[in-house]
Design a protein around this motif. Sequence first.
Motif, PDB file in Angstrom:
ATOM      1  N   THR A 129      27.596  61.090   7.167  1.00  0.00           N
ATOM      2  CA  THR A 129      28.102  60.026   6.312  1.00  0.00           C
ATOM      3  C   THR A 129      29.623  59.890   6.390  1.00  0.00           C
ATOM      4  O   THR A 129      30.154  58.794   6.574  1.00  0.00           O
ATOM      5  N   THR A 130      30.332  60.994   6.246  1.00  0.00           N
ATOM      6  CA  THR A 130      31.796  60.952   6.179  1.00  0.00           C
ATOM      7  C   THR A 130      32.466  61.222   7.521  1.00  0.00           C
ATOM      8  O   THR A 130      33.649  60.903   7.697  1.00  0.00           O
ATOM      9  N   GLY A 131      31.735  61.826   8.453  1.00  0.00           N
ATOM     10  CA  GLY A 131      32.340  62.161   9.736  1.00  0.00           C
ATOM     11  C   GLY A 131      33.179  63.418   9.687  1.00  0.00           C
ATOM     12  O   GLY A 131      33.846  63.775  10.658  1.00  0.00           O
ATOM     13  N   GLN A 132      33.152  64.115   8.547  1.00  0.00           N
ATOM     14  CA  GLN A 132      33.957  65.329   8.410  1.00  0.00           C
ATOM     15  C   GLN A 132      33.338  66.482   9.194  1.00  0.00           C
ATOM     16  O   GLN A 132      32.127  66.695   9.158  1.00  0.00           O
ATOM     17  N   THR A 133      34.180  67.226   9.914  1.00  0.00           N
ATOM     18  CA  THR A 133      33.714  68.419  10.613  1.00  0.00           C
ATOM     19  C   THR A 133      33.341  69.483   9.593  1.00  0.00           C
ATOM     20  O   THR A 133      34.158  69.834   8.736  1.00  0.00           O
ATOM     21  N   LEU A 134      32.131  69.979   9.658  1.00  0.00           N
ATOM     22  CA  LEU A 134      31.618  70.894   8.631  1.00  0.00           C
ATOM     23  C   LEU A 134      32.051  72.331   8.890  1.00  0.00           C
ATOM     24  O   LEU A 134      31.834  72.876   9.978  1.00  0.00           O
ATOM     25  N   ALA A 135      32.656  72.920   7.880  1.00  0.00           N
ATOM     26  CA  ALA A 135      33.043  74.332   7.962  1.00  0.00           C
ATOM     27  C   ALA A 135      31.807  75.200   7.746  1.00  0.00           C
ATOM     28  O   ALA A 135      31.000  74.936   6.854  1.00  0.00           O
ATOM     29  N   SER A 136      31.655  76.233   8.578  1.00  0.00           N
ATOM     30  CA  SER A 136      30.502  77.127   8.430  1.00  0.00           C
ATOM     31  C   SER A 136      30.739  78.167   7.344  1.00  0.00           C
ATOM     32  O   SER A 136      29.783  78.699   6.770  1.00  0.00           O
ATOM     33  N   ASN A 137      32.013  78.475   7.052  1.00  0.00           N
ATOM     34  CA  ASN A 137      32.323  79.467   6.020  1.00  0.00           C
ATOM     35  C   ASN A 137      32.849  78.800   4.748  1.00  0.00           C
ATOM     36  O   ASN A 137      33.898  79.161   4.220  1.00  0.00           O
ATOM     37  N   ILE A 138      32.095  77.785   4.286  1.00  0.00           N
ATOM     38  CA  ILE A 138      32.464  77.138   3.027  1.00  0.00           C
ATOM     39  C   ILE A 138      32.423  78.164   1.895  1.00  0.00           C
ATOM     40  O   ILE A 138      31.696  79.165   1.963  1.00  0.00           O
ATOM     41  N   LEU A 139      33.190  77.900   0.856  1.00  0.00           N
ATOM     42  CA  LEU A 139      33.383  78.889  -0.201  1.00  0.00           C
ATOM     43  C   LEU A 139      32.311  78.829  -1.285  1.00  0.00           C
ATOM     44  O   LEU A 139      32.097  79.813  -1.997  1.00  0.00           O
ATOM     45  N   CYS A 140      31.669  77.691  -1.433  1.00  0.00           N
ATOM     46  CA  CYS A 140      30.646  77.565  -2.483  1.00  0.00           C
ATOM     47  C   CYS A 140      29.568  76.589  -2.041  1.00  0.00           C
ATOM     48  O   CYS A 140      29.679  75.955  -0.992  1.00  0.00           O
ATOM     49  N   LYS A 141      28.535  76.483  -2.829  1.00  0.00           N
ATOM     50  CA  LYS A 141      27.325  75.754  -2.435  1.00  0.00           C
ATOM     51  C   LYS A 141      27.493  74.237  -2.586  1.00  0.00           C
ATOM     52  O   LYS A 141      27.937  73.758  -3.624  1.00  0.00           O
ATOM     53  N   PRO A 142      27.125  73.463  -1.563  1.00  0.00           N
ATOM     54  CA  PRO A 142      27.158  71.994  -1.678  1.00  0.00           C
ATOM     55  C   PRO A 142      26.100  71.508  -2.667  1.00  0.00           C
ATOM     56  O   PRO A 142      25.119  72.210  -2.935  1.00  0.00           O
ATOM     57  N   THR A 143      26.310  70.305  -3.172  1.00  0.00           N
ATOM     58  CA  THR A 143      25.312  69.693  -4.065  1.00  0.00           C
ATOM     59  C   THR A 143      24.655  68.481  -3.419  1.00  0.00           C
ATOM     60  O   THR A 143      23.569  68.077  -3.815  1.00  0.00           O
ATOM     61  N   ASN A 144      25.326  67.896  -2.422  1.00  0.00           N
ATOM     62  CA  ASN A 144      24.779  66.732  -1.738  1.00  0.00           C
ATOM     63  C   ASN A 144      23.597  67.150  -0.867  1.00  0.00           C
ATOM     64  O   ASN A 144      23.714  68.029  -0.017  1.00  0.00           O
TER      65      ASN A 144
END
Length: 328
Positions: A37-52
């Motif tokens: 949707t946004t075209g953002q490169t996804l970080a694999s080591n995100i700090l917290c859980k997504p809600t989308n």
Amino acid sequence: MKKKILMLMVISVLIISLTGCTTYVKDKKGAAVKEPTTGQTLASNILCKPTNKNVIKTYKKYKVNVDKLTDCSKFTPASGKYNGLWEGLFIKPLSYLIIKIGKLLGNYGLAIIVVTILIRLIIFPISQKSAMQSENMKYAQKDLEKLEQKYRNRDSQEDQMKKAQEMMVIYKKYNINPLSGCLFAFIQMPLFFAFLESLNRLPIVFEGKFLGYNLGMSPFVKLFGGTFNFNKLFASFSNGSFIYLFLPIIVGLATYFSFKLNSGVSSGSEEQQNQMKNMMNFMIVFIIFTSFTMPTSIILYWVTGSLFTVVQAEIIRRMKNGSRSSKA
């Protein structure tokens, strides 16, 4: 002063070279995975859980277990495992501050603005010295130009040594320390990268909106669809997406005035001054083009910091003018 700057450089390099930097989700070919949707490169080591749900689905598709992560609303600097000083001292505390202020204000775009201003206020004593140097250089310019004229075409080692000595006398007269302006730059760069990593690794931020802008969306994706698609650019004027075109324009204006008011004046020849102006113009154009690929969250940080610099420079200019008027 040189030793202090060298020490800061060494510390910065050591911190940045430690583990804890952002890593990205990769597909089977090793290419970075982008959120559709946004075209953002996804970080694999995100700090917290997504809600989308779509974001969660994308992560799970590439075997990233997001279910084990802490909810963003419950995130603390102690959440997750230890991944180095860079993450522990910069990324997590900054992310925690953004989340807390975002919850308090009810908007994470506002949180980015407020946190940026708070940090700039904390480092104000250092940035103030840098801005003061720029103002002092303006007042010293006439003396420096006379010095350049005096030693024009005098290239012997003895003459150059005399020129350097006389230049130091001018610097002392106007209370100029040529190296003090570097200190703010060494502090500013780690802060920028810390913000960049924090915002890329906080789903609660890049899933949010501010004034109709998606905080995870970049102008390039919204206007062109991720590729140079001029049909989509023309269509953006009918579907309302054209508002993302204002972001690079705002970045350009904020950066221009920030550079102009805080750059001081070159003490070299006319040719050197023209080179400095050309370099500044190149940097402004480069930043404008780069802003097309920046998510709105990073653009908010950059514009807020630049506007803070503009206001700071104007306040210092008036203080200096008032001080000179009272002495006269």
